[in-house]
Design a protein around this motif. Sequence first.
Motif, PDB file in Angstrom:
ATOM      1  N   ALA A   1       0.824  -1.215   0.000  1.00 29.69           N
ATOM      2  CA  ALA A   1       0.000   0.000   0.000  1.00 29.69           C
ATOM      3  C   ALA A   1       0.851   1.254   0.000  1.00 29.69           C
ATOM      4  O   ALA A   1       0.398   2.325  -0.411  1.00 29.69           O
ATOM      5  CB  ALA A   1      -0.917  -0.002   1.226  1.00 29.69           C
ATOM      6  N   GLN A   2       2.115   1.125   0.443  1.00 32.46           N
ATOM      7  CA  GLN A   2       3.016   2.278   0.452  1.00 32.46           C
ATOM      8  C   GLN A   2       3.779   2.439  -0.860  1.00 32.46           C
ATOM      9  O   GLN A   2       4.448   3.447  -1.065  1.00 32.46           O
ATOM     10  CB  GLN A   2       4.042   2.149   1.595  1.00 32.46           C
ATOM     11  CG  GLN A   2       3.452   2.317   2.975  1.00 32.46           C
ATOM     12  CD  GLN A   2       3.000   1.011   3.579  1.00 32.46           C
ATOM     13  OE1 GLN A   2       2.944  -0.006   2.896  1.00 32.46           O
ATOM     14  NE2 GLN A   2       2.664   1.014   4.861  1.00 32.46           N
ATOM     15  N   GLU A   3       3.667   1.444  -1.738  1.00 33.37           N
ATOM     16  CA  GLU A   3       4.429   1.479  -2.991  1.00 33.37           C
ATOM     17  C   GLU A   3       3.542   1.060  -4.168  1.00 33.37           C
ATOM     18  O   GLU A   3       3.881   0.158  -4.932  1.00 33.37           O
ATOM     19  CB  GLU A   3       5.661   0.570  -2.898  1.00 33.37           C
ATOM     20  CG  GLU A   3       6.651   0.999  -1.817  1.00 33.37           C
ATOM     21  CD  GLU A   3       7.839   0.063  -1.701  1.00 33.37           C
ATOM     22  OE1 GLU A   3       7.812  -1.018  -2.329  1.00 33.37           O
ATOM     23  OE2 GLU A   3       8.792   0.395  -0.972  1.00 33.37           O
ATOM     24  N   LEU A   4       2.415   1.720  -4.298  1.00 33.17           N
ATOM     25  CA  LEU A   4       1.519   1.413  -5.414  1.00 33.17           C
ATOM     26  C   LEU A   4       2.188   1.803  -6.725  1.00 33.17           C
ATOM     27  O   LEU A   4       2.800   2.868  -6.834  1.00 33.17           O
ATOM     28  CB  LEU A   4       0.198   2.173  -5.255  1.00 33.17           C
ATOM     29  CG  LEU A   4      -0.609   1.883  -3.982  1.00 33.17           C
ATOM     30  CD1 LEU A   4      -1.885   2.724  -3.978  1.00 33.17           C
ATOM     31  CD2 LEU A   4      -0.940   0.404  -3.857  1.00 33.17           C
ATOM     32  N   THR A   5       2.066   0.944  -7.713  1.00 24.83           N
ATOM     33  CA  THR A   5       2.708   1.217  -9.001  1.00 24.83           C
ATOM     34  C   THR A   5       1.726   1.755 -10.045  1.00 24.83           C
ATOM     35  O   THR A   5       2.089   1.919 -11.206  1.00 24.83           O
ATOM     36  CB  THR A   5       3.375  -0.071  -9.540  1.00 24.83           C
ATOM     37  OG1 THR A   5       2.385  -1.095  -9.675  1.00 24.83           O
ATOM     38  CG2 THR A   5       4.467  -0.542  -8.596  1.00 24.83           C
ATOM     39  N   PHE A   6       0.507   2.033  -9.635  1.00 23.63           N
ATOM     40  CA  PHE A   6      -0.482   2.594 -10.549  1.00 23.63           C
ATOM     41  C   PHE A   6      -0.108   4.031 -10.911  1.00 23.63           C
ATOM     42  O   PHE A   6       0.526   4.736 -10.118  1.00 23.63           O
ATOM     43  CB  PHE A   6      -1.871   2.581  -9.917  1.00 23.63           C
ATOM     44  CG  PHE A   6      -2.384   1.211  -9.579  1.00 23.63           C
ATOM     45  CD1 PHE A   6      -2.733   0.322 -10.591  1.00 23.63           C
ATOM     46  CD2 PHE A   6      -2.506   0.805  -8.259  1.00 23.63           C
ATOM     47  CE1 PHE A   6      -3.207  -0.948 -10.281  1.00 23.63           C
ATOM     48  CE2 PHE A   6      -2.970  -0.462  -7.948  1.00 23.63           C
ATOM     49  CZ  PHE A   6      -3.324  -1.341  -8.959  1.00 23.63           C
ATOM     50  N   PRO A   7      -0.533   4.500 -12.083  1.00 27.54           N
ATOM     51  CA  PRO A   7      -0.260   5.895 -12.458  1.00 27.54           C
ATOM     52  C   PRO A   7      -1.082   6.867 -11.619  1.00 27.54           C
ATOM     53  O   PRO A   7      -2.065   6.488 -10.970  1.00 27.54           O
ATOM     54  CB  PRO A   7      -0.675   5.950 -13.931  1.00 27.54           C
ATOM     55  CG  PRO A   7      -1.688   4.855 -14.078  1.00 27.54           C
ATOM     56  CD  PRO A   7      -1.244   3.767 -13.157  1.00 27.54           C
ATOM     57  N   ASP A   8      -0.694   8.115 -11.639  1.00 26.27           N
ATOM     58  CA  ASP A   8      -1.460   9.164 -10.965  1.00 26.27           C
ATOM     59  C   ASP A   8      -2.875   9.233 -11.545  1.00 26.27           C
ATOM     60  O   ASP A   8      -3.101   8.945 -12.725  1.00 26.27           O
ATOM     61  CB  ASP A   8      -0.788  10.532 -11.172  1.00 26.27           C
ATOM     62  CG  ASP A   8       0.587  10.617 -10.516  1.00 26.27           C
ATOM     63  OD1 ASP A   8       0.966   9.674  -9.803  1.00 26.27           O
ATOM     64  OD2 ASP A   8       1.269  11.640 -10.725  1.00 26.27           O
ATOM     65  N   ASN A   9      -3.815   9.652 -10.679  1.00 25.46           N
ATOM     66  CA  ASN A   9      -5.173   9.977 -11.130  1.00 25.46           C
ATOM     67  C   ASN A   9      -5.868   8.818 -11.841  1.00 25.46           C
ATOM     68  O   ASN A   9      -6.588   9.021 -12.824  1.00 25.46           O
ATOM     69  CB  ASN A   9      -5.146  11.202 -12.063  1.00 25.46           C
ATOM     70  CG  ASN A   9      -4.391  12.370 -11.457  1.00 25.46           C
ATOM     71  OD1 ASN A   9      -4.512  12.638 -10.265  1.00 25.46           O
ATOM     72  ND2 ASN A   9      -3.599  13.045 -12.272  1.00 25.46           N
ATOM     73  N   ARG A  10      -5.692   7.593 -11.334  1.00 29.35           N
ATOM     74  CA  ARG A  10      -6.294   6.426 -12.007  1.00 29.35           C
ATOM     75  C   ARG A  10      -7.699   6.111 -11.497  1.00 29.35           C
ATOM     76  O   ARG A  10      -8.597   5.816 -12.296  1.00 29.35           O
ATOM     77  CB  ARG A  10      -5.410   5.185 -11.804  1.00 29.35           C
ATOM     78  CG  ARG A  10      -6.075   3.898 -12.301  1.00 29.35           C
ATOM     79  CD  ARG A  10      -5.129   2.716 -12.289  1.00 29.35           C
ATOM     80  NE  ARG A  10      -5.795   1.465 -12.605  1.00 29.35           N
ATOM     81  CZ  ARG A  10      -6.187   1.083 -13.819  1.00 29.35           C
ATOM     82  NH1 ARG A  10      -5.979   1.887 -14.859  1.00 29.35           N
ATOM     83  NH2 ARG A  10      -6.778  -0.077 -14.015  1.00 29.35           N
ATOM     84  N   PHE A  11      -7.915   6.187 -10.189  1.00 30.63           N
ATOM     85  CA  PHE A  11      -9.129   5.617  -9.601  1.00 30.63           C
ATOM     86  C   PHE A  11     -10.204   6.665  -9.311  1.00 30.63           C
ATOM     87  O   PHE A  11      -9.906   7.797  -8.935  1.00 30.63           O
ATOM     88  CB  PHE A  11      -8.794   4.877  -8.303  1.00 30.63           C
ATOM     89  CG  PHE A  11      -7.849   3.734  -8.493  1.00 30.63           C
ATOM     90  CD1 PHE A  11      -8.246   2.592  -9.159  1.00 30.63           C
ATOM     91  CD2 PHE A  11      -6.541   3.805  -8.013  1.00 30.63           C
ATOM     92  CE1 PHE A  11      -7.366   1.529  -9.349  1.00 30.63           C
ATOM     93  CE2 PHE A  11      -5.659   2.759  -8.179  1.00 30.63           C
ATOM     94  CZ  PHE A  11      -6.072   1.614  -8.858  1.00 30.63           C
ATOM     95  N   THR A  12     -11.452   6.226  -9.463  1.00 32.50           N
ATOM     96  CA  THR A  12     -12.581   7.064  -9.069  1.00 32.50           C
ATOM     97  C   THR A  12     -12.951   6.820  -7.606  1.00 32.50           C
ATOM     98  O   THR A  12     -13.465   7.709  -6.934  1.00 32.50           O
ATOM     99  CB  THR A  12     -13.803   6.775  -9.963  1.00 32.50           C
ATOM    100  OG1 THR A  12     -14.008   5.350 -10.034  1.00 32.50           O
ATOM    101  CG2 THR A  12     -13.594   7.328 -11.357  1.00 32.50           C
ATOM    102  N   GLN A  13     -12.706   5.599  -7.128  1.00 35.53           N
ATOM    103  CA  GLN A  13     -12.913   5.252  -5.718  1.00 35.53           C
ATOM    104  C   GLN A  13     -11.756   4.358  -5.261  1.00 35.53           C
ATOM    105  O   GLN A  13     -11.284   3.503  -6.025  1.00 35.53           O
ATOM    106  CB  GLN A  13     -14.233   4.495  -5.491  1.00 35.53           C
ATOM    107  CG  GLN A  13     -15.498   5.246  -5.852  1.00 35.53           C
ATOM    108  CD  GLN A  13     -15.916   4.993  -7.293  1.00 35.53           C
ATOM    109  OE1 GLN A  13     -15.267   4.255  -8.030  1.00 35.53           O
ATOM    110  NE2 GLN A  13     -17.018   5.615  -7.706  1.00 35.53           N
ATOM    111  N   SER A  14     -11.340   4.565  -4.016  1.00 37.21           N
ATOM    112  CA  SER A  14     -10.291   3.728  -3.441  1.00 37.21           C
ATOM    113  C   SER A  14     -10.739   3.281  -2.053  1.00 37.21           C
ATOM    114  O   SER A  14     -10.988   4.110  -1.173  1.00 37.21           O
ATOM    115  CB  SER A  14      -8.972   4.495  -3.350  1.00 37.21           C
ATOM    116  OG  SER A  14      -7.972   3.701  -2.721  1.00 37.21           O
ATOM    117  N   PHE A  15     -10.854   1.950  -1.871  1.00 30.57           N
ATOM    118  CA  PHE A  15     -11.261   1.384  -0.590  1.00 30.57           C
ATOM    119  C   PHE A  15     -10.047   0.791   0.127  1.00 30.57           C
ATOM    120  O   PHE A  15      -9.313  -0.015  -0.469  1.00 30.57           O
ATOM    121  CB  PHE A  15     -12.288   0.272  -0.799  1.00 30.57           C
ATOM    122  CG  PHE A  15     -13.647   0.736  -1.250  1.00 30.57           C
ATOM    123  CD1 PHE A  15     -14.686   0.880  -0.347  1.00 30.57           C
ATOM    124  CD2 PHE A  15     -13.881   1.032  -2.589  1.00 30.57           C
ATOM    125  CE1 PHE A  15     -15.947   1.306  -0.767  1.00 30.57           C
ATOM    126  CE2 PHE A  15     -15.138   1.455  -3.023  1.00 30.57           C
ATOM    127  CZ  PHE A  15     -16.170   1.600  -2.107  1.00 30.57           C
TER     128      PHE A  15
END
Length: 282
Positions: free
Chosen positions: A106-120
């Motif tokens: 969770a401290q090193e997510l490799t997703f790009p910026d501004n990807r998700f509309t919701q994060s749980f």
Amino acid sequence: MAFQPKQITQYEASHLAELQGDVSETAIQYSLGLVPPFKTGDVIHDNACGSGAVTETIIANLPTPPISISIDATDVNAQFVAGCQAMVEKSTFPANVKFSTAAMSAQELTFPDNRFTQSFTSFAFHCLGDHDTAAKQIYRTLKPGGIAIASIWIDMPHVDALQHAHWRTRGKDGPMPVLLPMEGFLEKDLRKALEAGGFEASKITCSEKDCYLKIPDLKRWAQLAWSYLGTLPTGWSQNDEDKWDEAVNDIVEQLESGNGISKNEKGETVLKMVACIAVATK
């Protein structure tokens, strides 16, 4: 290979559901009512996904006619990720939902910026370690206007029982088990972490939800709980094997009565657990 007591119950994904009952689903279901309904095109992050309770609850609550969404489920524990993937494969998963999993901190997510509309991030902040960095990653990967939903337990009767078993069998001088810290993680701590992550205080709201964990077989539950939650930062020891039964029996004894503990008409032990759910908008 690291030492393990001979009595330990080896990991199976189904054990998490056994330990948690439906309390996570109850709280997650409640949290869905705190945010706008999902819509076509939403990209959802099931962060620190564990057994996949968030994904499962979202799927069960999708509207009809069906909408097209994407869910990315991640966890630092590869076994949890595999279990989540297996859960999806065994279920009747909607064709309109694009689903992917990855082992990821969770401290090193490799997703790009501004990807998700919701994060749980469901019931994970208390054991994430570096909460602030995790919150920064949530904020970074959310789209502007995106919503973070983060839940924690602020009252769990079983924690005191497991701490008691730890002290009884190991003494009070050493470190606590990783998942049983002395200091609780409360609403103020969750707010502080989210603000450190970049969320504005005025855009964070918190709600509480009472949930009830029903335990049919207390001895079985204590065995699973000690197997999963009792390990120390340094791992298991021969002393843990020698005193295994003492620890499990102590957990059972502690959960026979106390604040937030009752019996229902079936004779099951019922633990009242209180969830705090934060909703933060980027």
